[in-house]
Design a protein around this motif. Sequence first.
Motif, PDB file in Angstrom:
ATOM      1  N   ASN A 145      -2.886  -2.540   5.561  1.00 40.73           N
ATOM      2  CA  ASN A 145      -3.927  -2.797   5.336  1.00 40.73           C
ATOM      3  C   ASN A 145      -5.086  -2.183   5.925  1.00 40.73           C
ATOM      4  OD1 ASN A 145      -3.477  -5.507   6.053  1.00 40.73           O
ATOM      5  ND2 ASN A 145      -3.681  -6.283   5.237  1.00 40.73           N
ATOM      6  N   HIS A 168       0.445  -1.439  -0.006  1.00 41.92           N
ATOM      7  CA  HIS A 168       0.517   0.188  -0.068  1.00 41.92           C
ATOM      8  C   HIS A 168       0.639   1.208   0.116  1.00 41.92           C
ATOM      9  CE1 HIS A 168      -4.337  -1.636   0.840  1.00 41.92           C
ATOM     10  NE2 HIS A 168      -3.126  -3.147   1.527  1.00 41.92           N
ATOM     11  N   SER A 215      -6.304   0.241   5.401  1.00 44.12           N
ATOM     12  CA  SER A 215      -7.340   0.633   3.487  1.00 44.12           C
ATOM     13  C   SER A 215      -8.606   0.043   4.531  1.00 44.12           C
ATOM     14  CB  SER A 215      -6.899  -0.355   2.745  1.00 44.12           C
ATOM     15  OG  SER A 215      -7.878  -0.407   2.202  1.00 44.12           O
TER      16      SER A 215
END
Length: 343
Positions: free
Chosen positions: A175, A83, A178
Motif C-alpha cells: 500500500n 493489492h 498505492s
Amino acid sequence: MHTTKVAEMTAFSTLTEFKTLLADMPVADTEAQKAAEARNGQLTKPPGALGRLEDIAIWYGSWRGTDRPSVGKRQVIVFAGNHGVTAQGVSAFPAEVTVQMVANFEHGGAAVNQLSRVAGAEMSVHALDLDTPTQDFTKEAAMSEDDVVLALLTGWNAVDADTELLVVGEMGIGNTTSAAAIATALFGGAASDWTGRGTGVDDAGLDIKTRVVAEGVALHAGADALNVLRCLGGRELAAMAGAIARARNLRIPVILDGFICTAAAACLACAQDGALDHVVAGHLSQEGAHGKMLSELGKEPLLSLDMRLGEGSGATLAINILVAAVECHSGMATFAEAGVAAG
C-alpha cells in the motif's frame, strides 16, 4: 482490542453521491471557537506559553461545539486490504503477511494494540476481502466503482456515533506503492518524488516500485480525486477515506496517521475544499514523501519520531498529546478563579 458495534447504513451508492455528501458537511462552530479563544486568554499562564497545545484545544472545542471540551470515547480503527500490484515485486514482504497481521491485531499483539491501550482508545480491525486483491493498477483500475463504494461504506459504518476522537490506520502489503501513485496523481511531479522504500525494498525494488507508480499514474491520467482513489488506491485506503468523511459528518475530530493514511485523506481534500478541516496530522513518518504531502495539505505534524510502521501507530500515540492539550485548556484555572494577578 474491542469490537465496536455501529449502525450499518447506505449513506451513498455511487461516487457522485459520496462527492455530494462531501460538499454538504458540517463546519466548525465559530461561536465555540471564539469562546474557547477567550477562555484560553484567561488561563493562568503567559499568552502562548503552551504553544501549539493551545491551538489544538481551541480547534478541538470548535468541532465539539464547546469552549470547555473533554475527550471522551477514543476510537482507533485499522483497515486491511491486499493489492494486486504486489505481483510486480514492489514490496519486501509477501501479501500473506496482511492476513497474518490481522490475526495479530485481533489477538492484541501489534504495536497499535499497545498504543491504543495507553491512549485509552477502543481499537477494532476490519479486513476487506483479503482473498481478493485489487487489480494491478498498471493494467486496469484497482477497483470498480461498486468496489470502492463498498470500501468507503465499510469505513463510514465503522465509526461509532459516540466517538469523540478518531484515528484510522491500515495494514496492506503494497500500500505504500498505492499511496505514492495517489500522491503523484493528485499533486504532480515525478513518480520518484513520491516513491519510497516502504517496508524496506532494496535499490532494485525501489526502481521497480517507481516504474510501477509511473505506469499506473500514466494509465489513469485525468481522473478526478475520487477516481484516483478508485483507480490507484486499495480497499483499506478507501475505507480510511470513508471513515474520515463519516467523522466529519458527525463532527468528530480526527488524527491522521502516516503516508498511506494521508494519501487516502488527500483524495477527500482534493475532491472538496476544506474536507480535512476537522483533521490534524498526528506525526511525520520516516517515509520520505510524507512531509511533502502534509505540506500540500497544509498540515503540521504533532510528533516526529522517525516512525514508519503504519497501523495508525503514530496517530494513536498522538492521542495523548491532544488529550493533554484539551485537559490543560479545560482544567486549568483562570486568573480570576485562582486569585492570581493577570498583570
